[in-house]
Write a protein that holds these residues in place. Sequence first.
Motif, PDB file in Angstrom:
ATOM      1  N   PRO A  33      10.310 -19.153   5.781  1.00  0.00           N
ATOM      2  CA  PRO A  33      10.339 -18.986   4.321  1.00  0.00           C
ATOM      3  C   PRO A  33      10.596 -20.295   3.579  1.00  0.00           C
ATOM      4  CG  PRO A  33      11.597 -17.246   5.381  1.00  0.00           C
ATOM      5  CD  PRO A  33      11.275 -18.246   6.439  1.00  0.00           C
ATOM      6  N   HIS A  34      11.487 -21.131   4.084  1.00  0.00           N
ATOM      7  CA  HIS A  34      11.752 -22.392   3.397  1.00  0.00           C
ATOM      8  C   HIS A  34      10.517 -23.287   3.428  1.00  0.00           C
ATOM      9  CE1 HIS A  34      15.919 -21.061   3.647  1.00  0.00           C
ATOM     10  NE2 HIS A  34      16.218 -21.978   2.762  1.00  0.00           N
ATOM     11  N   ARG A  64       8.646 -16.675  -4.866  1.00  0.00           N
ATOM     12  CA  ARG A  64       9.907 -17.313  -4.467  1.00  0.00           C
ATOM     13  C   ARG A  64      11.103 -16.579  -5.047  1.00  0.00           C
ATOM     14  NH1 ARG A  64      11.714 -23.667  -5.416  1.00  0.00           N
ATOM     15  NH2 ARG A  64      13.862 -23.393  -4.702  1.00  0.00           N
ATOM     16  N   SER A  65      11.061 -16.237  -6.331  1.00  0.00           N
ATOM     17  CA  SER A  65      12.221 -15.613  -6.963  1.00  0.00           C
ATOM     18  C   SER A  65      12.461 -14.202  -6.426  1.00  0.00           C
ATOM     19  CB  SER A  65      12.052 -15.584  -8.489  1.00  0.00           C
ATOM     20  OG  SER A  65      10.950 -14.774  -8.862  1.00  0.00           O
ATOM     21  N   THR A  67      11.550 -13.074  -3.463  1.00  0.00           N
ATOM     22  CA  THR A  67      12.023 -13.202  -2.088  1.00  0.00           C
ATOM     23  C   THR A  67      13.519 -13.454  -2.058  1.00  0.00           C
ATOM     24  OG1 THR A  67       9.891 -14.014  -1.267  1.00  0.00           O
ATOM     25  CG2 THR A  67      11.837 -14.563   0.032  1.00  0.00           C
ATOM     26  N   ALA A  68      13.982 -14.363  -2.917  1.00  0.00           N
ATOM     27  CA  ALA A  68      15.417 -14.662  -2.982  1.00  0.00           C
ATOM     28  C   ALA A  68      16.206 -13.434  -3.439  1.00  0.00           C
ATOM     29  CB  ALA A  68      15.670 -15.836  -3.929  1.00  0.00           C
ATOM     30  N   ALA A  71      16.306 -10.885  -0.621  1.00  0.00           N
ATOM     31  CA  ALA A  71      17.230 -11.337   0.424  1.00  0.00           C
ATOM     32  C   ALA A  71      18.670 -11.042   0.030  1.00  0.00           C
ATOM     33  CB  ALA A  71      17.044 -12.831   0.678  1.00  0.00           C
ATOM     34  N   SER A  72      18.992 -11.286  -1.228  1.00  0.00           N
ATOM     35  CA  SER A  72      20.342 -11.013  -1.707  1.00  0.00           C
ATOM     36  C   SER A  72      20.654  -9.517  -1.626  1.00  0.00           C
ATOM     37  CB  SER A  72      20.483 -11.502  -3.154  1.00  0.00           C
ATOM     38  OG  SER A  72      21.754 -11.186  -3.685  1.00  0.00           O
ATOM     39  N   ALA A 101      11.871 -12.273   2.811  1.00  0.00           N
ATOM     40  CA  ALA A 101      13.283 -12.036   2.516  1.00  0.00           C
ATOM     41  C   ALA A 101      14.069 -11.787   3.794  1.00  0.00           C
ATOM     42  CB  ALA A 101      13.430 -10.850   1.561  1.00  0.00           C
ATOM     43  N   SER A 104      14.377 -15.067   5.708  1.00  0.00           N
ATOM     44  CA  SER A 104      15.245 -16.069   5.070  1.00  0.00           C
ATOM     45  C   SER A 104      16.718 -15.825   5.361  1.00  0.00           C
ATOM     46  CB  SER A 104      15.002 -16.092   3.561  1.00  0.00           C
ATOM     47  OG  SER A 104      15.493 -14.905   2.945  1.00  0.00           O
ATOM     48  N   LEU A 171      17.145 -19.544  -2.234  1.00  0.00           N
ATOM     49  CA  LEU A 171      16.980 -18.933  -0.926  1.00  0.00           C
ATOM     50  C   LEU A 171      18.245 -19.147  -0.110  1.00  0.00           C
ATOM     51  CD1 LEU A 171      13.353 -20.054   0.039  1.00  0.00           C
ATOM     52  CD2 LEU A 171      14.104 -17.757  -0.588  1.00  0.00           C
ATOM     53  N   GLU A 173      20.830 -20.350   2.480  1.00  0.00           N
ATOM     54  CA  GLU A 173      20.912 -21.580   3.274  1.00  0.00           C
ATOM     55  C   GLU A 173      21.595 -21.261   4.592  1.00  0.00           C
ATOM     56  OE1 GLU A 173      19.675 -24.486   2.814  1.00  0.00           O
ATOM     57  OE2 GLU A 173      18.882 -24.224   0.792  1.00  0.00           O
TER      58      GLU A 173
END
Length: 553
Positions: A33-34, A64-65, A67-68, A71-72, A101, A104, A171, A173
């Motif tokens: 993903p990164h 991108r947004s 996916t982040a 993931a959250s 997601a 990541s 994303l 880390e």
Amino acid sequence: MVTDGESGYCPTTGIYRSLFDSPPPNDHFVSLPHFLLLSHSAPPTRLAFVDAASGDSLSYADLRSLTAAAASALSSVGLRRGGIVLLVSPNSLYYPVLALAVLSLGAVLSTANPLLTRLELQSQVHHCDPALILAAAELTPKLEGLLPAERPLISIEPFIASLPRGTALPLPELSLTSRDPATLFYSSGTTGKSKGVVNTHGNLTAMAVALRHAWATTAEGPQRGTEASVYACVVPLSHMFGFSVFVCGAVASGATTVVLRRYGLEELLMAVEKHRVTRLPAAPPVVVQMAKSRGAGVASGCDLRSLKEVICSGAPIAREHLERFVERFPGIALSQCYGLTECSGPVTLCDGVKGRFHVSVGRLIPSVEAKIVDLPTGKNLPPNTSGELCVRGPIIMQGYLGNKEATSLAIDEEGWLHTGDLCYIDEHGLVYVVDRIKEFIKYKAYQVAPAELEEILSAHPKILDVAVISHPDEVAGEIPVACVVRKPGCNLQEDDIFNFLENKVAPYKKIRKVEFVEFIPRSPTGKILRRLLKTKASIVTHPPRKGYVSAKL
């Protein structure tokens, strides 16, 4: 190593190298993903994915947004690094969001064909032991109760609707390495029942880099650099072919992908016209259907002038279909590619190869090397000589989940993956697939494991012995045929076997014809001698019943 510049073959080592230039190193980005979301220069406003039916879309900034945000949200329900997520859904605009997601977070993505029955899904759940399941709303009923109560079954549509839009969440880390597992896709491997293929972040990133490099360096005119590329996605994203091409390659290239939830020829051609699609990766049945419909059906009424290339993969396709296609679509190049789940996607591409259609499956992709091995002697063979294709490189899987024996049989001590396919490479470095050493059947690009069907059929009270073989079919590529030995005194009929399999397997796995035989030929160790069985069975001279050959999924 000194190699022939035309074929890529080194006489000293017997190894073929890729004729593509090596892509630049990718040492900085470890997680897929990164790499996909942070390393390319696609403008944030460029469309990444478009829903063919609704017209809804995701820009690269949206991808991108979301996916982040996804993931959250998954982290908040307890998903952690190393946990497995089973994703069960048809193609959708948000499939890449959910996949990226999961990855990541350092979790592992496992996919399942939405056509699988509850029993088949239960078997996969038992094998991979997922921490949670993400499923399309219409599929949740056949997944309910497969996980312990404390593990969530999440319906995708309300989950996506709950995500905040327009946020600038970073994303996650994580200190991932290139050897951390990323995906767990299921494949038949070289023989036997389906196996869980573990592909790492390094494998998938290497595939993304290779595809981006190959497409960018071979495209010409307005397509150069892939800035103008628009892909149509009718290949299942739950399959490694679809995942590698559309989630890895297309996103890495900054291209736009038009997603069709389910395949229909009319819907596909309308999407090509509306969205000015330039490249269509597809399975052989799509190519055959397009060729047959041109001038006599929906294809005659669509403007397909934007479409420059159709890439056929997933199963063998007869030369007559290639010739018919280019005759009816003279402005479209028809190429083939070859790949395996164990190789994280395509191993060969026809990019840069001249001609309107290609019988070969193309050249080795960047960073991949190969050898052709003589089966009796184990020696490496020169150009234009057939043997088993073995490949090596950064795209090769980590192994089969929980199956060290199968892994060691597939990958040798020098890192060569033995594909089980009989191939040769010519003096120009083009790869040709001659036959398959492995046993699985390719029905409309889906893999059907004979061992799985044999295990189910052997439980029938009137079957003494059974073997499943393949038979060529114009529409499907190959169909599964059951060779059955009846128990003495039993009047077992073909329809009895069709009825027995009903609701036990997915539609694409169903037996399409039954041949009743006196015995199943086997080796001294009990292995079914399928080639001998195909020779003996009357299926060779009598085509399958029409109604079953053309059955839809």
